[in-house]
Design a protein around this motif. Structure first.
Motif, PDB file in Angstrom:
ATOM      1  N   ALA A   1     -58.950 -16.665 -11.741  1.00 14.68           N
ATOM      2  CA  ALA A   1     -57.772 -16.187 -12.482  1.00 14.68           C
ATOM      3  C   ALA A   1     -58.208 -15.373 -13.705  1.00 14.68           C
ATOM      4  N   ALA A   2     -59.270 -15.835 -14.368  1.00 18.13           N
ATOM      5  CA  ALA A   2     -59.778 -15.115 -15.550  1.00 18.13           C
ATOM      6  C   ALA A   2     -60.326 -13.741 -15.132  1.00 18.13           C
ATOM      7  N   GLU A   3     -61.004 -13.691 -13.990  1.00 18.97           N
ATOM      8  CA  GLU A   3     -61.524 -12.400 -13.506  1.00 18.97           C
ATOM      9  C   GLU A   3     -60.376 -11.421 -13.238  1.00 18.97           C
ATOM     10  N   GLN A   4     -59.335 -11.941 -12.611  1.00 18.65           N
ATOM     11  CA  GLN A   4     -58.181 -11.102 -12.286  1.00 18.65           C
ATOM     12  C   GLN A   4     -57.507 -10.592 -13.571  1.00 18.65           C
ATOM     13  N   TRP A   5     -57.355 -11.475 -14.525  1.00 23.40           N
ATOM     14  CA  TRP A   5     -56.699 -11.095 -15.781  1.00 23.40           C
ATOM     15  C   TRP A   5     -57.537 -10.057 -16.520  1.00 23.40           C
ATOM     16  N   MET A   6     -58.854 -10.308 -16.557  1.00 23.58           N
ATOM     17  CA  MET A   6     -59.751  -9.395 -17.277  1.00 23.58           C
ATOM     18  C   MET A   6     -59.807  -8.015 -16.603  1.00 23.58           C
ATOM     19  N   THR A   7     -59.806  -8.000 -15.281  1.00 27.91           N
ATOM     20  CA  THR A   7     -59.835  -6.728 -14.552  1.00 27.91           C
ATOM     21  C   THR A   7     -58.575  -5.912 -14.849  1.00 27.91           C
ATOM     22  N   ALA A   8     -57.436  -6.600 -14.855  1.00 30.08           N
ATOM     23  CA  ALA A   8     -56.167  -5.911 -15.144  1.00 30.08           C
ATOM     24  C   ALA A   8     -56.160  -5.379 -16.585  1.00 30.08           C
ATOM     25  N   ARG A   9     -56.634  -6.202 -17.513  1.00 25.09           N
ATOM     26  CA  ARG A   9     -56.661  -5.789 -18.933  1.00 25.09           C
ATOM     27  C   ARG A   9     -57.607  -4.603 -19.120  1.00 25.09           C
ATOM     28  N   THR A  10     -58.777  -4.672 -18.480  1.00 23.12           N
ATOM     29  CA  THR A  10     -59.748  -3.575 -18.603  1.00 23.12           C
ATOM     30  C   THR A  10     -59.159  -2.299 -17.994  1.00 23.12           C
ATOM     31  N   GLY A  11     -58.434  -2.460 -16.896  1.00 24.92           N
ATOM     32  CA  GLY A  11     -57.793  -1.313 -16.250  1.00 24.92           C
ATOM     33  C   GLY A  11     -56.816  -0.617 -17.187  1.00 24.92           C
ATOM     34  N   GLU A  12     -56.033  -1.406 -17.908  1.00 22.33           N
ATOM     35  CA  GLU A  12     -55.091  -0.837 -18.895  1.00 22.33           C
ATOM     36  C   GLU A  12     -55.848  -0.013 -19.932  1.00 22.33           C
ATOM     37  N   LEU A  13     -56.954  -0.576 -20.400  1.00 19.64           N
ATOM     38  CA  LEU A  13     -57.728   0.091 -21.456  1.00 19.64           C
ATOM     39  C   LEU A  13     -58.444   1.335 -20.921  1.00 19.64           C
ATOM     40  N   PHE A  14     -58.997   1.247 -19.699  1.00 21.22           N
ATOM     41  CA  PHE A  14     -59.655   2.409 -19.075  1.00 21.22           C
ATOM     42  C   PHE A  14     -58.637   3.535 -18.869  1.00 21.22           C
ATOM     43  N   ALA A  15     -57.416   3.150 -18.483  1.00 22.11           N
ATOM     44  CA  ALA A  15     -56.382   4.155 -18.185  1.00 22.11           C
ATOM     45  C   ALA A  15     -56.023   4.950 -19.438  1.00 22.11           C
ATOM     46  N   ALA A  16     -56.233   4.342 -20.587  1.00 22.64           N
ATOM     47  CA  ALA A  16     -55.923   5.041 -21.852  1.00 22.64           C
ATOM     48  C   ALA A  16     -56.979   6.105 -22.156  1.00 22.64           C
ATOM     49  N   GLY A  17     -58.056   6.128 -21.369  1.00 24.52           N
ATOM     50  CA  GLY A  17     -59.090   7.158 -21.534  1.00 24.52           C
ATOM     51  C   GLY A  17     -60.350   6.602 -22.166  1.00 24.52           C
ATOM     52  N   LEU A  18     -61.494   7.124 -21.734  1.00 23.18           N
ATOM     53  CA  LEU A  18     -62.790   6.677 -22.243  1.00 23.18           C
ATOM     54  C   LEU A  18     -63.459   7.816 -22.992  1.00 23.18           C
ATOM     55  N   GLU A  19     -64.231   7.443 -24.000  1.00 23.38           N
ATOM     56  CA  GLU A  19     -64.954   8.470 -24.762  1.00 23.38           C
ATOM     57  C   GLU A  19     -66.360   8.634 -24.221  1.00 23.38           C
ATOM     58  N   TRP A  20     -66.850   9.870 -24.226  1.00 24.35           N
ATOM     59  CA  TRP A  20     -68.224  10.137 -23.822  1.00 24.35           C
ATOM     60  C   TRP A  20     -69.202   9.556 -24.836  1.00 24.35           C
ATOM     61  N   ARG A  21     -70.363   9.135 -24.368  1.00 28.82           N
ATOM     62  CA  ARG A  21     -71.473   8.861 -25.280  1.00 28.82           C
ATOM     63  C   ARG A  21     -72.023  10.229 -25.710  1.00 28.82           C
TER      64      ARG A  21
END
Ligand SMILES: [Mg+2]
Length: 243
Positions: free
Chosen positions: A88-108
């Motif tokens: 359940a924690a994996e599922q929750w974390m994957t969904a949360r990370t997906g929300e954050l990734f969808a907002a866009g990632l910055e280049w190194r």
């Protein structure tokens, strides 16, 4: 040596002149600044589980795979690793990370230019990440799939980094010997995985320091990386390891 680089000539057994057969890129912390995003997601997941993640546990998770990350989290929070709760924690974390990734990632810094330099020099390339395929696909929308010949994700191999499986799989897909490849990594965990697979490593640290070692060449960032330097890092890492 310049002629070798341009023509791609190989001299079998000649470590000093060998050019990498492929360049294998880590994603989180190497190409995109997603370790910061993961920090938010991991802290939110810990809060969802009713606890607070320690700084030491977060540091230990950098570059790690999902199973190991969850193991560290449950131990850090003093929770019993009940399989249903871990899932359940994996599922929750994957969904949360997906929300954050969808907002866009910055280049190194320098990462996009480095990807272009390597592509322009004609090297086959792989994206080799512990991140799940579903999240990697979201990240690739921003990074651009055209930079990679193949991509390998954490849920597509038996064991993720720090085990060598993702790197071995990438070399297999590219049809090259992993010993002839140069991996680019930002974390101790990722560097260890590349090393265990037999690849030379260009280390560009991000969130945590990475120990020195034979077969590892360190660089402060990817800013200004040239094809000659990629070649040089491979030569140096291989000769250090052979010494
Ligand atoms: Mg990384």
């Amino acid at each position: 040596m310049q002629d070798d680089l341009v023509r791609g000539n190989r001299r079998p057994g000649d470590v000093l002149h060998s050019r990498p057969a492929a360049v294998l890129w880590d994603m989180d912390g190497t190409l995109v600044d997603s370790e910061k995003v993961w920090t938010v997601s991991l802290q939110d997941t810990a809060a969802w589980l009713g606890g607070e993640l320690s700084a030491a546990a977060r540091e230990d998770m950098v570059g790690s795979n999902m199973a190991r990350t969850l193991r560290i989290m449950f131990d850090d929070l003093g929770l019993e690793r009940d399989p249903a709760r871990v899932a359940a924690a994996e599922q929750w974390m994957t969904a949360r990370t997906g929300e954050l990734f969808a907002a866009g990632l910055e280049w190194r810094p320098g990462a996009l230019e480095a990807l272009r330099v390597v592509r322009a020099a004609g090297w086959p390339t792989a994206l080799v990440t512990n991140t799940l395929r579903s999240l990697t696909e979201m990240a690739l929308e921003g990074i651009g799939r055209e930079h990679f010949t193949v991509t390998v994700c954490g849920d597509e191999v038996p064991r993720g980094k720090p085990d060598p499986d993702p790197y071995l799989r990438a070399a297999e897909l590219l049809g090259v010997a992993v010993e002839d490849c140069l991996a680019v990594e930002d974390s101790p965990t990722g560097s260890l995985a590349a090393e265990r697979a037999g690849a030379a490593v260009l280390v560009v640290p991000c969130e945590v320091p990475v120990p020195l070692g034979p077969g590892r060449v360190h660089r402060d960032s990817l800013v200004g990386l040239t094809a000659d330097e990629v070649h040089g890092a491979h030569v140096q890492a291989r000769s250090d390891r052979a010494a």
